[in-house]
Design a protein around this motif. Structure first.
Motif, PDB file in Angstrom:
ATOM      1  N   ARG A 153     -52.700 -47.921   6.651  1.00  0.00           N
ATOM      2  CA  ARG A 153     -52.265 -46.800   7.034  1.00  0.00           C
ATOM      3  C   ARG A 153     -53.460 -45.586   7.858  1.00  0.00           C
ATOM      4  NH1 ARG A 153     -50.533 -46.822   1.576  1.00  0.00           N
ATOM      5  NH2 ARG A 153     -48.102 -47.411   1.586  1.00  0.00           N
ATOM      6  N   ARG A 174     -52.074 -44.453  11.384  1.00  0.00           N
ATOM      7  CA  ARG A 174     -52.020 -43.254  11.993  1.00  0.00           C
ATOM      8  C   ARG A 174     -52.568 -42.497  13.182  1.00  0.00           C
ATOM      9  NH1 ARG A 174     -50.534 -41.256   5.847  1.00  0.00           N
ATOM     10  NH2 ARG A 174     -48.474 -42.736   5.984  1.00  0.00           N
ATOM     11  N   THR A 175     -53.504 -43.343  12.692  1.00  0.00           N
ATOM     12  CA  THR A 175     -55.097 -42.777  14.153  1.00  0.00           C
ATOM     13  C   THR A 175     -55.032 -43.636  15.362  1.00  0.00           C
ATOM     14  OG1 THR A 175     -56.950 -43.885  13.339  1.00  0.00           O
ATOM     15  CG2 THR A 175     -55.892 -41.749  12.185  1.00  0.00           C
TER      16      THR A 175
END
Length: 252
Positions: free
Chosen positions: A26, A30-31
């Motif tokens: 995750r 997300r980054t």
């Protein structure tokens, strides 16, 4: 066996480790700045909600979280039934991806039936045709057979990232790092006729392998990575000579 190994093999240890893996995926997802390239036919297939088999190399498993932008519950991932496979399965379920248990080595027929059921219900199935233990970047027949039995196309996809680390494992697993850039490259859907014979299925497996190797190299070069080479092709099986005399050796 050490205390750490016993804990890692316990149900509680596996759940905690799977949760940590899911958390890391995750964070990376997300980054990371994702770049995706889809042919129009592939985009129409996926966005239209039609079933298909998605094929990608075992070593690019972590990149694939950024490839599937549709609802995760639509993509069922084939995972081998051994201990490491169960760990990956638990992590994927924590991310919302259902799993199908089986592999080309163990439970192959059961896995084909399970994949067939999901495809018949309109889901897509993801499979690593070189897993679970190689040879690296060489297609085994399971992915092609699943597409043939279900009457659905098979779609190759690969990806790469930077910064990332290539692990010294059989599959040269690509470990993404947070706050990087990743490129996903999809190929055109490959139709697998229901009535295809063995020779045609072998040719389709070779074509799928060729496309996957090309997509992986394309993604690696776009991210400034040195492309990973496939393992040497396995030696062909010896032809049975039961009931036939072996040819004479040539004279000196």
């Amino acid at each position: 066996m050490s205390l750490a190994k016993r804990f890692a093999r316990s149900d509680r240890g596996r759940r905690l480790l799977a949760g940590a893996i899911a958390l890391y995926i995750r964070l990376v997802h997300r980054t990371t700045r994702w770049e995706r390239e889809l042919p129009e036919a592939t985009r129409a297939l996926i966005e239209g909600g039609r079933p298909c088999v998605v094929a990608f190399w075992h070593g690019r498993m972590l990149v694939m979280r950024g490839a599937w932008t549709d609802r995760p519950e639509r993509l069922h991932v084939l995972i081998s039934g051994h201990r490491d496979g169960r760990l990956i399965s638990t992590a994927l379920e924590g991310l919302g991806f259902p799993s199908v248990s089986g592999s080309s080595r163990r439970g192959g027929a059961t896995a084909l039936r399970a994949m067939g059921r999901e495809l018949a219900q309109g889901a897509c199935v993801a499979i690593t045709p070189d897993g679970p233990k190689g040879p690296r970047m060489r297609v085994k027949p399971g992915a092609i057979k699943a597409a043939q039995l279900a009457g659905v196309p098979i779609v190759p996809v690969s990806g790469s990232a930077r910064p990332a680390r290539l692990l010294d494992s059989w599959d040269r697993f690509l470990l993404l790092r947070p706050f990087g850039r990743a490129r996903i490259v999809w190929g055109e859907p490959l139709a697998v006729p229901r009535r295809a014979g063995e020779a045609e299925l072998e040719a389709l497996a070779e074509e799928l392998e060729r496309r996957l190797i090309a997509l992986t190299e394309q993604a690696d070069r776009a991210c400034g990575q040195v492309p990973v080479a496939p393992d040497p092709r396995p030696a062909p099986r010896a032809t049975a000579t039961i009931g036939r005399r072996a040819p004479l050796a040539p004279a000196d």
